[in-house]
Structures are given as C-alpha cells and as structure tokens.
Write a protein that holds these residues in place. Structure first.
Motif, PDB file in Angstrom:
ATOM      1  N   TYR A 102       6.942 -11.980   4.031  1.00 59.27           N
ATOM      2  CA  TYR A 102       6.581 -11.009   3.009  1.00 59.27           C
ATOM      3  C   TYR A 102       6.984  -9.597   3.440  1.00 59.27           C
ATOM      4  O   TYR A 102       7.611  -8.860   2.676  1.00 59.27           O
ATOM      5  N   LYS A 118       1.833   0.050   0.391  1.00 58.37           N
ATOM      6  CA  LYS A 118       1.564  -1.305  -0.113  1.00 58.37           C
ATOM      7  C   LYS A 118       1.266  -2.256   1.044  1.00 58.37           C
ATOM      8  O   LYS A 118       0.274  -2.992   1.005  1.00 58.37           O
ATOM      9  N   LEU A 119       2.104  -2.243   2.072  1.00 61.06           N
ATOM     10  CA  LEU A 119       1.867  -3.119   3.220  1.00 61.06           C
ATOM     11  C   LEU A 119       0.556  -2.775   3.915  1.00 61.06           C
ATOM     12  O   LEU A 119      -0.180  -3.662   4.346  1.00 61.06           O
ATOM     13  N   SER A 120       0.259  -1.483   4.042  1.00 65.15           N
ATOM     14  CA  SER A 120      -0.985  -1.060   4.694  1.00 65.15           C
ATOM     15  C   SER A 120      -2.213  -1.503   3.909  1.00 65.15           C
ATOM     16  O   SER A 120      -3.223  -1.886   4.499  1.00 65.15           O
ATOM     17  N   SER A 121      -2.139  -1.453   2.588  1.00 62.68           N
ATOM     18  CA  SER A 121      -3.300  -1.839   1.789  1.00 62.68           C
ATOM     19  C   SER A 121      -3.469  -3.356   1.714  1.00 62.68           C
ATOM     20  O   SER A 121      -4.581  -3.849   1.590  1.00 62.68           O
ATOM     21  N   GLU A 122      -2.377  -4.089   1.824  1.00 65.17           N
ATOM     22  CA  GLU A 122      -2.450  -5.544   1.688  1.00 65.17           C
ATOM     23  C   GLU A 122      -2.643  -6.278   3.017  1.00 65.17           C
ATOM     24  O   GLU A 122      -3.214  -7.366   3.031  1.00 65.17           O
ATOM     25  N   LEU A 123      -2.146  -5.691   4.106  1.00 69.28           N
ATOM     26  CA  LEU A 123      -2.221  -6.355   5.412  1.00 69.28           C
ATOM     27  C   LEU A 123      -2.830  -5.403   6.433  1.00 69.28           C
ATOM     28  O   LEU A 123      -2.201  -4.409   6.811  1.00 69.28           O
ATOM     29  N   HIS A 124      -4.025  -5.721   6.869  1.00 64.83           N
ATOM     30  CA  HIS A 124      -4.706  -4.864   7.850  1.00 64.83           C
ATOM     31  C   HIS A 124      -3.838  -4.649   9.096  1.00 64.83           C
ATOM     32  O   HIS A 124      -3.791  -3.542   9.648  1.00 64.83           O
ATOM     33  N   GLU A 142       3.326 -13.959   6.697  1.00 68.73           N
ATOM     34  CA  GLU A 142       3.184 -12.505   6.578  1.00 68.73           C
ATOM     35  C   GLU A 142       4.506 -11.809   6.871  1.00 68.73           C
ATOM     36  O   GLU A 142       4.897 -10.888   6.158  1.00 68.73           O
ATOM     37  N   GLU A 153      -1.423  -1.851   8.482  1.00 67.13           N
ATOM     38  CA  GLU A 153      -2.102  -0.550   8.492  1.00 67.13           C
ATOM     39  C   GLU A 153      -2.317  -0.109   9.937  1.00 67.13           C
ATOM     40  O   GLU A 153      -2.065   1.037  10.300  1.00 67.13           O
TER      41      GLU A 153
END
Length: 187
Positions: free
Chosen positions: A21, A112-118, A18, A121
């Motif tokens: 990324y 993008k990071l918030s939507s893909e990785l809880h 993670e 967010e």
C-alpha cells in the motif's frame, strides 16, 4: 522500492500488505547531474528521498551568491520544507551534484499515510525530528565555531563527500574561501 522498505523498517516495522500500500504513494525519478528538482519560485509539490547521488539544498541572495543549507545523499530526505508544508512557492533550490535517483511523494501522501498507518506517522515524526535537530546543529556550528571546527564537523557528517564534491562547493557549505579550505584540507 525495496530500499524504501528497508529505510522505513530502520524505524518502524511494516507488514508486506502495508508496504504494498505504501509503495503506491511513491514514484521514482532519475536525476541528471546539474538538474534542479526545485528552483526558487516553483510550486513545491514534493519531498524527495535520496536513493543514490548527491544533492545540494541552497538559497541564493540578490547578488546570486549561494548559501548551502545541506547536502543530501542516500537515505536522506529533502525539500524546501517551508514551501512544502505551507504549500507556498520555493525560496530554495535543490540541485543534483552527482547523478542519481530519488523517490518522491506529496504532502497529501504524507498526511494520508500518517493518518492511516500509525507506523508511518511514527516514521515521519522521527525523520522530521532528526532533520530539525540536524538543522539546529548546523546553525549553531555556523554561528559559534571556527572554520577548522566546521571542517571537522563536515568531515564527520559527510566523510565520503570530501573526495566526491568540488572544493568550491565544500567551501561554500563551510562558509569559507577556497584558499581557507585548502589550508584546512592540508592539515
């Protein structure tokens, strides 16, 4: 980039994969003393995480008088957030007071990071909440405290800046004259 990982992991746990990324969404910038990261009228594309140095976030009135909103130092995040989130032009400035380095990323990155990785967010929500609380405390202090109370609050919030910043800049932040600051400083 390890500083970024340490910073994130103060709030949210992330795996090595993670983080590899996440790091692709951030870039490093070295900043010289007196260099502006944002100026009034600029398109605000980035938010910045401070790795080193000291930065002041301020606005200027029609006569050019500066009003310092915050100082940012290691692990603080900064931008002209109204312009950043609403994708408008800047009404604020960010100036480097002591040379350093920042990481920067875009609003698209944050989303993008918030939507893909809880975890991200959660991280961004905690950082934003803490910033909002700090701003409310600053406003309350400016509206309802004495210069001495503002000085005491400043020395608790920024203990290492008392010796690193010019007295003129500290006085501007506190909303007092340089003479008043000298009296407060001597007490």
């Amino acid at each position: 980039m390890e500083k970024l990982r340490e910073h994130i992991e103060q709030i949210a746990r992330i795996s090595d994969e993670e983080f590899e990324y996440i790091r692709t969404f951030f870039s490093l910038k070295r900043v010289r003393k007196n260099q502006y990261l944002i100026s009034e009228g600029d398109e605000v594309k980035y938010e910045f995480m401070v790795l080193s140095g000291i930065y002041k976030v301020f606005y200027a009135d029609a006569q050019g008088k500066e009003f310092i909103v915050q100082f940012a130092q290691k692990d603080w995040w900064m931008s002209d957030y109204q312009a950043f989130f609403k994708q408008q032009v800047a009404t604020m400035y960010i100036e480097c007071v002591e040379e350093g380095e920042v990481l920067f990323s875009t609003l698209h990155t944050r989303e993008k990071l918030s939507s893909e990785l809880h975890q991200m967010e959660h991280f961004f929500r905690i950082k934003l909440t803490n910033g909002y609380v700090a701003q409310q405390q600053r406003i309350k202090l400016l509206l309802s405290s004495t210069p001495h109370q503002r000085y005491e609050a400043f020395s608790k919030l920024y203990p290492n800046l008392l010796q690193r910043l010019p007295k003129k800049v500290i006085a501007e932040y506190l909303g007092v004259s340089r003479e008043t600051l000298s009296r407060l400083y001597s007490k």
